[in-house]
Design an enzyme around this catalytic site. Sequence first.
Site, PDB file in Angstrom:
ATOM      1  CG  HIS A  69      -0.453   0.312   2.342  1.00 40.80           C
ATOM      2  ND1 HIS A  69      -0.011  -0.462   3.189  1.00 40.80           N
ATOM      3  CD2 HIS A  69      -0.361   1.253   3.008  1.00 40.80           C
ATOM      4  CE1 HIS A  69       0.271  -0.159   4.366  1.00 40.80           C
ATOM      5  NE2 HIS A  69       0.128   1.381   4.005  1.00 40.80           N
ATOM      6  CG  ASP A 116       0.225  -4.113   3.509  1.00 40.52           C
ATOM      7  OD1 ASP A 116       0.859  -3.748   2.016  1.00 40.52           O
ATOM      8  OD2 ASP A 116       0.095  -2.885   3.737  1.00 40.52           O
ATOM      9  CB  SER A 222       3.048   1.666   6.082  1.00 40.96           C
ATOM     10  OG  SER A 222       2.143   2.660   6.821  1.00 40.96           O
TER      11      SER A 222
END
Length: 278
Positions: A69, A116, A222
Amino acid sequence: MVSKKLLLLGSALFLAALISHGEGIMGGREAVPHSRPYMASIQVQEGENLKHECGGFVIADQWVMTAVHCMPNGPNGRKVVLGAHSLSEHESTKQIFDILELYNHPDFSSLNYDNDVALIKLDRPVNISDAVATVSFLRAGGGTNPDPGAEVETAGWGSLDNLGLRPDKLKEAFIEVLSFSKCRRADYFGRKFTDNMICAHKLVQDNCGNSPRIVDSCDGDSGGPLLYNGVAVGITSNGGKKCGQIKKPGIYTIISHYTEWIDSTMGVQTAAEPDQSS
């Protein structure tokens, strides 16, 4: 005499300070400079400067692992910076790379961030140094993932609070793994939480009866690693709409579930699959 406008401004600033030092703080501390030499900062061009956007970590001399992402639509000119502690200061340890190839897991779901995991092939091998080095990651059959209650650690240049305050220097946090059953509860993440995920944070109580301070990853962290006993076991993925919520701990992708895809993408030859080219 102080005007009413200035008094209101002062009150607003005081209130903001209370908020940012209360539930919004993600906890953690500044890391010892270059004590985590595997950390990568994925940066996007903003005018004449580069701006931190996501994290990552070095797993081989030309490879960085991160989250899908972070770059769902491709690199689009982003750079990978290694050997950084401060994002703004000149550091002779920094190495800046172009992204030669980006491999996003083909089964990534934008609905719940399942699968992910992404791999970046840098435009050249890294120069291994005290400030830039690889970190081992957990492979299928190579060990066990942390049990509920285990202390794990993560790091990044992500937001310090829900107001978007970003640090200049690398932060680290020591947090605890929650049980799968708790993270799967309807008041936590429900069916969004899959077998490919770990969730973790830490509640720190004080002695004054206040609400617990929550140590958690946040926006901008992230793609960074979740480590257990010095081995990367997870990738910082997502959590709640706001960071630091008791029932919305950080979610991390379990790396060992992707050993076959990682090896195939990187062209790794295993003992069971010897090179037949000779």
